[in-house]
Design a protein around this motif. Structure first.
Motif, mmCIF file in Angstrom:
data_model
loop_
_atom_site.group_PDB
_atom_site.id
_atom_site.type_symbol
_atom_site.label_atom_id
_atom_site.label_comp_id
_atom_site.label_asym_id
_atom_site.label_seq_id
_atom_site.Cartn_x
_atom_site.Cartn_y
_atom_site.Cartn_z
ATOM 1 N N THR A 1 -5.461 -2.135 -0.584
ATOM 2 C CA THR A 1 -6.254 -1.489 0.594
ATOM 3 C C THR A 1 -7.410 -2.653 0.845
ATOM 4 O O THR A 1 -7.819 -2.809 2.039
ATOM 5 C CB THR A 1 -6.632 -0.212 0.137
ATOM 6 O OG1 THR A 1 -5.452 0.795 -0.020
ATOM 7 C CG2 THR A 1 -7.273 0.523 1.366
ATOM 8 N N HIS B 1 -3.410 0.065 -5.863
ATOM 9 C CA HIS B 1 -3.694 0.554 -4.229
ATOM 10 C C HIS B 1 -5.069 0.240 -3.985
ATOM 11 O O HIS B 1 -5.372 -0.191 -2.663
ATOM 12 C CB HIS B 1 -3.461 2.272 -4.571
ATOM 13 C CG HIS B 1 -3.678 2.703 -3.004
ATOM 14 N ND1 HIS B 1 -4.843 3.140 -2.393
ATOM 15 C CD2 HIS B 1 -2.671 3.151 -2.068
ATOM 16 C CE1 HIS B 1 -4.475 3.742 -0.945
ATOM 17 N NE2 HIS B 1 -3.297 3.532 -1.030
ATOM 18 N N VAL C 1 0.906 -1.357 -0.072
ATOM 19 C CA VAL C 1 0.020 -0.099 -0.095
ATOM 20 C C VAL C 1 0.859 1.350 0.092
ATOM 21 O O VAL C 1 0.455 2.201 -0.635
ATOM 22 C CB VAL C 1 -0.964 -0.048 1.241
ATOM 23 C CG1 VAL C 1 -1.533 1.467 1.429
ATOM 24 C CG2 VAL C 1 -2.057 -1.164 1.116
ATOM 25 N N GLU C 2 2.059 1.122 0.832
ATOM 26 C CA GLU C 2 2.895 2.278 0.893
ATOM 27 C C GLU C 2 3.691 2.453 -0.320
ATOM 28 O O GLU C 2 4.097 3.799 -0.764
ATOM 29 C CB GLU C 2 3.713 2.218 2.112
ATOM 30 C CG GLU C 2 3.220 2.303 3.347
ATOM 31 C CD GLU C 2 3.813 1.954 4.584
ATOM 32 O OE1 GLU C 2 5.278 1.633 4.511
ATOM 33 O OE2 GLU C 2 3.406 1.714 5.787
#
Length: 156
Positions: free
Chosen positions: A126, A122, A113-114
């Motif tokens: 997530t 993403h 995610v980062e």
């Protein structure tokens, strides 16, 4: 009462189902033997007889099933052999131990995610993170509800 043949066939069917779910064959058959026995504990010889294999071939399976938290080694007075018994709370213990794997997955997903910017990747990462976080948070509540139900306590 069900005959011995039916008992063994049902045990083998459970083992095949566990194998289909990804478990190693001898480990699955060992779990099935513990599930279907009327004995308090089993030795490697007992398992070998039930499964129709050599006593040596069950040692690795016993070790694996013990590491999963389903069985434990016990002392039996007057016996020189190792005895194992299925834990009363084996399934809730196994379910709870699976969190360590999910925790590792979550750490990897969080890094993902980062690492990605806004977009489809993403969104997928997530969603996965949020789903597994939800499961981890709900699991202890489910186990406790199950245990209360088993004790016959009213729902709260």
């Amino acid at each position: 009462m069900t005959g011995e043949t039916e008992r063994r066939e049902a045990a083998e069917q459970l083992a095949l189902t566990l194998v289909g779910a990804g478990m190693q064959r001898m480990g699955a058959r060992t779990i099935a033997a513990f599930m279907f026995t009327e004995k308090d504990s089993l030795t490697a010889g007992d398992l070998a007889e039930f499964l129709g294999v050599s006593a040596g071939s069950v040692s690795g399976a016993v070790r694996m099933v013990a590491q999963m938290g389903l069985i434990e080694r016990i002392y039996v007075a007057g016996s020189r052999r190792e005895h194992f018994r299925m834990l009363d709370n084996a399934w809730t213990t196994l379910y709870s131990r699976q969190h360590s794997v999910v925790d590792e997955v979550l750490r990897a997903v969080e890094k993902g995610v980062e690492a990605v910017g806004p977009g489809l990747a993403h969104d997928r990462l997530t969603y996965m993170r949020d789903f597994y976080t939800f499961l981890i948070n709900e699991a202890p509540v489910l186990v406790e509800r199950f245990e209360r139900q088993r004790r016959g306590e009213p729902r709260s």
